[in-house]
Scaffold this motif. Sequence first.
Motif, short mmCIF file in Angstrom:
data_model
loop_
_atom_site.label_atom_id
_atom_site.label_comp_id
_atom_site.label_asym_id
_atom_site.label_seq_id
_atom_site.Cartn_x
_atom_site.Cartn_y
_atom_site.Cartn_z
N ILE A 133 -7.07 -0.41 -0.69
CA ILE A 133 -7.50 -1.77 -1.08
C ILE A 133 -6.94 -2.78 -0.08
CG2 ILE A 133 -7.31 -3.57 -2.85
CD1 ILE A 133 -7.25 -1.44 -4.97
N SER A 192 0.86 -1.18 0.00
CA SER A 192 0.00 0.00 0.00
C SER A 192 0.89 1.23 0.00
CB SER A 192 -0.91 -0.02 1.24
OG SER A 192 -2.06 0.78 1.02
N LYS A 193 0.71 2.08 -0.99
CA LYS A 193 1.49 3.32 -1.15
C LYS A 193 3.00 3.06 -1.26
CE LYS A 193 -2.22 6.01 -0.40
NZ LYS A 193 -3.23 4.95 -0.51
N GLU A 248 -8.21 -6.63 1.15
CA GLU A 248 -7.29 -7.77 1.24
C GLU A 248 -7.18 -8.34 2.66
OE1 GLU A 248 -4.61 -7.00 -2.70
OE2 GLU A 248 -4.02 -5.88 -0.92
N1 APR Z 1 -6.34 7.47 -7.81
C1 APR Z 1 -5.86 6.68 -8.78
N2 APR Z 1 -5.47 5.43 -8.57
C2 APR Z 1 -5.56 4.95 -7.34
C3 APR Z 1 -6.04 5.70 -6.26
C4 APR Z 1 -6.44 7.03 -6.54
N3 APR Z 1 -6.91 7.83 -5.60
N4 APR Z 1 -6.01 4.93 -5.16
C5 APR Z 1 -5.52 3.77 -5.53
N5 APR Z 1 -5.24 3.76 -6.85
C6 APR Z 1 -4.71 2.68 -7.63
C7 APR Z 1 -3.40 3.03 -8.22
O1 APR Z 1 -3.21 2.26 -9.37
C8 APR Z 1 -2.46 2.60 -7.14
O2 APR Z 1 -1.17 2.36 -7.60
O3 APR Z 1 -4.51 1.59 -6.78
C9 APR Z 1 -3.13 1.36 -6.63
C10 APR Z 1 -2.82 1.05 -5.21
O4 APR Z 1 -3.21 2.08 -4.40
P1 APR Z 1 -2.53 2.31 -2.96
O5 APR Z 1 -3.36 3.34 -2.27
O6 APR Z 1 -1.07 2.58 -3.10
O7 APR Z 1 -2.63 0.92 -2.22
P2 APR Z 1 -3.91 0.04 -1.95
O8 APR Z 1 -5.17 0.77 -2.21
O9 APR Z 1 -3.74 -0.57 -0.61
O10 APR Z 1 -3.79 -1.10 -3.04
C11 APR Z 1 -2.67 -1.95 -3.14
O11 APR Z 1 -4.10 -3.77 -3.74
O12 APR Z 1 -3.41 -3.87 -5.95
C12 APR Z 1 -3.62 -4.60 -4.78
O13 APR Z 1 -2.43 -6.54 -4.01
C13 APR Z 1 -2.30 -5.17 -4.31
O14 APR Z 1 -1.77 -5.17 -1.94
C14 APR Z 1 -1.92 -4.35 -3.08
C15 APR Z 1 -3.06 -3.38 -2.85
#
Ligand code: APR
Length: 249
Positions: A175, A81-82, A180
């Motif tokens: 997510i 995440s991030k 998850e």
């Molecule tokens: N705008 C655009 N894209 C977004 C945004 C947003 N506000 N929020 C999330 N995303 C998309 C982007 O592609 C980003 O790289 O989701 C991705 C993951 O977002 P994060 O906030 O970094 O993390 P998270 O929401 O926790 O999702 C990552 O989900 O993809 C699965 O298994 C993967 O564990 C991982 C988790």
Amino acid sequence: LLLIIVAVVLGLSLRQNTNKLKPTFIARCQEFKGYDCEKMWDVFEQAYVGRDPCDVPMEAYDPFIAAAPLKPACNRMMFWSKTKNLVHDFTEKRDCYVTVEDSLLGSVLDGLTWCGKEGSSETFTTGCPRWTDCVNNTVRSFWNRVSTAFADVACGDVTAMLNGSIVTPFHPASIFASIEVKRFDYPRVQSLNVVLVTQKKTVTNCTNASLKDLQKELDQGITYNCEEVTETQIQDCSSHPEKPCGACW
Ligand code: APR
């Protein structure tokens, strides 16, 4: 005349964008052996073509997910995440962990935008709703759905790379938090190992309040661990393939 030129250029660039998604999808799909990629594309398109791009529930992708089921890789599954760029730089260079973006389903759509339109049979790549514009948007529903499937096959010791440079590394709207973690069931999942990625001027550590929430969320029986690891240490492991995975942190 100027208006016409602008309209034509705009129209052309839009059309070009529209046509780029499928070749990218197919080319990435062909990296995986044993799949009919044209068929995969057709099943994918069924999820959203002709629909309001803000009204595509995650279930719309069920047939697409079923066409390339995610394979469990016990003890090697990486959530994040991030920390997207750091994680993928690491998984690209080292064969230690797998993320959802390393699977066929995640890989073919990573970084892409797509949507349909009511009354049209086309796929668009511009003018689509952004992530937070509406809950059930085409792209967000796909990532929610594929992440659900990935977490559903998680097994053994799972790892999550979270960002120690932000105040809330475990954010409820992510997510990882909203989908998850909720699907990690004991005893299929034995432990969750958080790698909290820190930088020189670090904001958080493993005592962070949001990480307390994460522990509370975990199914009874799942062991929780947290380790603070510097970004440099991870990059170092990415660039030294001779270093055993277990010695990365
Ligand atoms: N705008 C655009 N894209 C977004 C945004 C947003 N506000 N929020 C999330 N995303 C998309 C982007 O592609 C980003 O790289 O989701 C991705 C993951 O977002 P994060 O906030 O970094 O993390 P998270 O929401 O926790 O999702 C990552 O989900 O993809 C699965 O298994 C993967 O564990 C991982 C988790």
